[in-house]
Motif scaffolding. Sequence first.
Motif, PDB file in Angstrom:
ATOM      1  N   SER A 159       0.814  -1.213   0.000  1.00 36.47           N
ATOM      2  CA  SER A 159       0.000   0.000   0.000  1.00 36.47           C
ATOM      3  C   SER A 159       0.854   1.273   0.000  1.00 36.47           C
ATOM      4  O   SER A 159       0.345   2.361  -0.305  1.00 36.47           O
ATOM      5  CB  SER A 159      -0.941   0.001   1.216  1.00 36.47           C
ATOM      6  N   ILE A 160       2.136   1.138   0.316  1.00 38.05           N
ATOM      7  CA  ILE A 160       3.069   2.258   0.190  1.00 38.05           C
ATOM      8  C   ILE A 160       3.669   2.270  -1.209  1.00 38.05           C
ATOM      9  O   ILE A 160       3.802   3.326  -1.847  1.00 38.05           O
ATOM     10  CB  ILE A 160       4.182   2.169   1.251  1.00 38.05           C
ATOM     11  N   VAL A 161       4.026   1.103  -1.708  1.00 39.27           N
ATOM     12  CA  VAL A 161       4.612   1.003  -3.052  1.00 39.27           C
ATOM     13  C   VAL A 161       3.687   1.606  -4.098  1.00 39.27           C
ATOM     14  O   VAL A 161       4.124   2.345  -4.997  1.00 39.27           O
ATOM     15  CB  VAL A 161       4.924  -0.473  -3.399  1.00 39.27           C
ATOM     16  N   ASN A 162       2.390   1.317  -3.987  1.00 44.31           N
ATOM     17  CA  ASN A 162       1.458   1.826  -5.011  1.00 44.31           C
ATOM     18  C   ASN A 162       0.925   3.218  -4.705  1.00 44.31           C
ATOM     19  O   ASN A 162       0.155   3.779  -5.491  1.00 44.31           O
ATOM     20  CB  ASN A 162       0.314   0.838  -5.227  1.00 44.31           C
ATOM     21  N   GLY A 163       1.314   3.777  -3.566  1.00 40.55           N
ATOM     22  CA  GLY A 163       0.931   5.151  -3.248  1.00 40.55           C
ATOM     23  C   GLY A 163      -0.500   5.329  -2.808  1.00 40.55           C
ATOM     24  O   GLY A 163      -0.996   6.462  -2.742  1.00 40.55           O
ATOM     25  N   SER A 164      -1.205   4.237  -2.477  1.00 44.90           N
ATOM     26  CA  SER A 164      -2.613   4.369  -2.101  1.00 44.90           C
ATOM     27  C   SER A 164      -2.801   4.976  -0.710  1.00 44.90           C
ATOM     28  O   SER A 164      -3.875   5.503  -0.403  1.00 44.90           O
ATOM     29  CB  SER A 164      -3.301   3.004  -2.168  1.00 44.90           C
ATOM     30  N   THR A 165      -1.778   4.893   0.135  1.00 42.33           N
ATOM     31  CA  THR A 165      -1.839   5.504   1.464  1.00 42.33           C
ATOM     32  C   THR A 165      -1.364   6.949   1.387  1.00 42.33           C
ATOM     33  O   THR A 165      -0.283   7.229   0.873  1.00 42.33           O
ATOM     34  CB  THR A 165      -0.954   4.726   2.463  1.00 42.33           C
ATOM     35  N   CYS A 166      -2.168   7.861   1.877  1.00 43.57           N
ATOM     36  CA  CYS A 166      -1.799   9.287   1.898  1.00 43.57           C
ATOM     37  C   CYS A 166      -0.910   9.519   3.119  1.00 43.57           C
ATOM     38  O   CYS A 166      -1.281   9.164   4.247  1.00 43.57           O
ATOM     39  CB  CYS A 166      -3.058  10.142   1.971  1.00 43.57           C
ATOM     40  N   ILE A 167       0.265  10.124   2.908  1.00 38.44           N
ATOM     41  CA  ILE A 167       1.249  10.258   3.979  1.00 38.44           C
ATOM     42  C   ILE A 167       1.425  11.709   4.396  1.00 38.44           C
ATOM     43  O   ILE A 167       1.633  12.597   3.568  1.00 38.44           O
ATOM     44  CB  ILE A 167       2.613   9.670   3.559  1.00 38.44           C
ATOM     45  N   GLY A 168       1.346  11.931   5.708  1.00 41.01           N
ATOM     46  CA  GLY A 168       1.616  13.231   6.304  1.00 41.01           C
ATOM     47  C   GLY A 168       2.799  13.138   7.260  1.00 41.01           C
ATOM     48  O   GLY A 168       3.105  12.068   7.780  1.00 41.01           O
ATOM     49  N   VAL A 169       3.443  14.262   7.499  1.00 39.52           N
ATOM     50  CA  VAL A 169       4.667  14.293   8.298  1.00 39.52           C
ATOM     51  C   VAL A 169       4.545  15.343   9.398  1.00 39.52           C
ATOM     52  O   VAL A 169       4.219  16.507   9.128  1.00 39.52           O
ATOM     53  CB  VAL A 169       5.896  14.610   7.421  1.00 39.52           C
ATOM     54  N   LEU A 170       4.820  14.920  10.644  1.00 40.39           N
ATOM     55  CA  LEU A 170       4.819  15.831  11.787  1.00 40.39           C
ATOM     56  C   LEU A 170       6.218  16.248  12.212  1.00 40.39           C
ATOM     57  O   LEU A 170       6.383  17.225  12.937  1.00 40.39           O
ATOM     58  CB  LEU A 170       4.140  15.166  12.996  1.00 40.39           C
ATOM     59  N   THR A 171       7.237  15.499  11.812  1.00 42.58           N
ATOM     60  CA  THR A 171       8.607  15.705  12.272  1.00 42.58           C
ATOM     61  C   THR A 171       9.116  17.092  11.909  1.00 42.58           C
ATOM     62  O   THR A 171       8.947  17.554  10.783  1.00 42.58           O
ATOM     63  CB  THR A 171       9.530  14.641  11.649  1.00 42.58           C
ATOM     64  N   LYS A 172       9.782  17.717  12.881  1.00 40.82           N
ATOM     65  CA  LYS A 172      10.339  19.052  12.658  1.00 40.82           C
ATOM     66  C   LYS A 172      11.858  18.991  12.681  1.00 40.82           C
ATOM     67  O   LYS A 172      12.451  18.278  13.482  1.00 40.82           O
ATOM     68  CB  LYS A 172       9.826  20.014  13.731  1.00 40.82           C
ATOM     69  N   GLY A 173      12.490  19.729  11.777  1.00 47.76           N
ATOM     70  CA  GLY A 173      13.940  19.762  11.746  1.00 47.76           C
ATOM     71  C   GLY A 173      14.473  19.656  10.338  1.00 47.76           C
ATOM     72  O   GLY A 173      13.758  19.871   9.352  1.00 47.76           O
ATOM     73  N   LEU A 174      15.749  19.328  10.245  1.00 47.34           N
ATOM     74  CA  LEU A 174      16.438  19.124   8.977  1.00 47.34           C
ATOM     75  C   LEU A 174      17.171  17.794   9.054  1.00 47.34           C
ATOM     76  O   LEU A 174      17.436  17.286  10.141  1.00 47.34           O
ATOM     77  CB  LEU A 174      17.424  20.269   8.709  1.00 47.34           C
TER      78      LEU A 174
END
Length: 348
Positions: A98-113
């Motif tokens: 489900s990650i390979v085909n991009g069907s899961t929408c991904i959000g990111v909370l991590t802060k930094g570089l």
Amino acid sequence: MNGKTIGVIGAGAWGTAMAQSLSSGGHDVELWALEADVVHDINTQHENKRYLKNIPLSPRLRAVSDIKEAASNKDFLILSSPSLYLARTVAQIVDIPSIVNGSTCIGVLTKGLIPTDTGPKLILDVLETVLPFAYRKNLVYISGPSHAEEVAAGKLTGLIAASENPKNSIRFRELMKVPGLMVFSSLDVVGVQICAAAKNVIAVIFGCLDAIAEQSNMFGDNTEALLLAAGLNEIQTLGFALGATHAETFTSIAGVGDLEVTCRSTYGRNRRFGRDIIQKNILDSFKNLDDCIERIGEIGYLPEGAVACKYIQEISRKLSIKLPICSGLYRILNKEIKPLDFLIELLR
């Protein structure tokens, strides 16, 4: 939006708080934790005693120790691991169908570089090289003035969901229409990420100033306001140098809002770190900034600003831009100047 299946990767305070908020809003959430005691406490006592004490968690929030289980077959996946470990953590889930085909929408909370062979990079830039091609320009970055303790307790909090794909930004905005959260969309993924990273640096210096002000009559509320304004200017300078697209990002909750709460709230780890530099001489345990970063776990909490200031120093030198406050924290943590001497130098 009907209840969705959500995975949250990273059971620190912020990841747990977001998982709690979404599960309380009617979604089914699986939260991945590295530590076995965190998984046990969440599932049996409905509390994250290690990272978010005294906050009761929803019974429909389930913790797991298998990262692939948390990430597989989810409508949405939220990444919340610290920036130091994010890329290697995400690398463990890239082969999930489900990650390979991009069907899961991904959000990111991590802060930094994140450091790379060609220098420090923004969070989404690095993740786009780790995740499958389907996520190029499709990731969503979520930020704003959002102390975990208040989010988990259901206190009203505003967030920005930024993405180069406006549909995905709206998808996360709709997902997070739960009690206690108010979410706005943005296309300025660079500006929002820079605000999230650089405000932690300013907050460490603010903590130093705050502690010194308690010991002398040199500084007061007016001085703190001066530092906040100067800090916001530096964040905007860095943001535009790296490609931020909207000036209003820096005057929004992603910019001035997050900066203000990070500097002033007693929940803030970066402010606490600055105060500990003055009150507890915490830097005496480290030889220099690199030693501090390498042994950062010994501090007992994670001051992201200590890591971010090293990378911002590299960027500012490469781009030949002047960021006196960010550079000053680098010099302090590298034991090149004392905090009081720097503040006098900066504010004269």
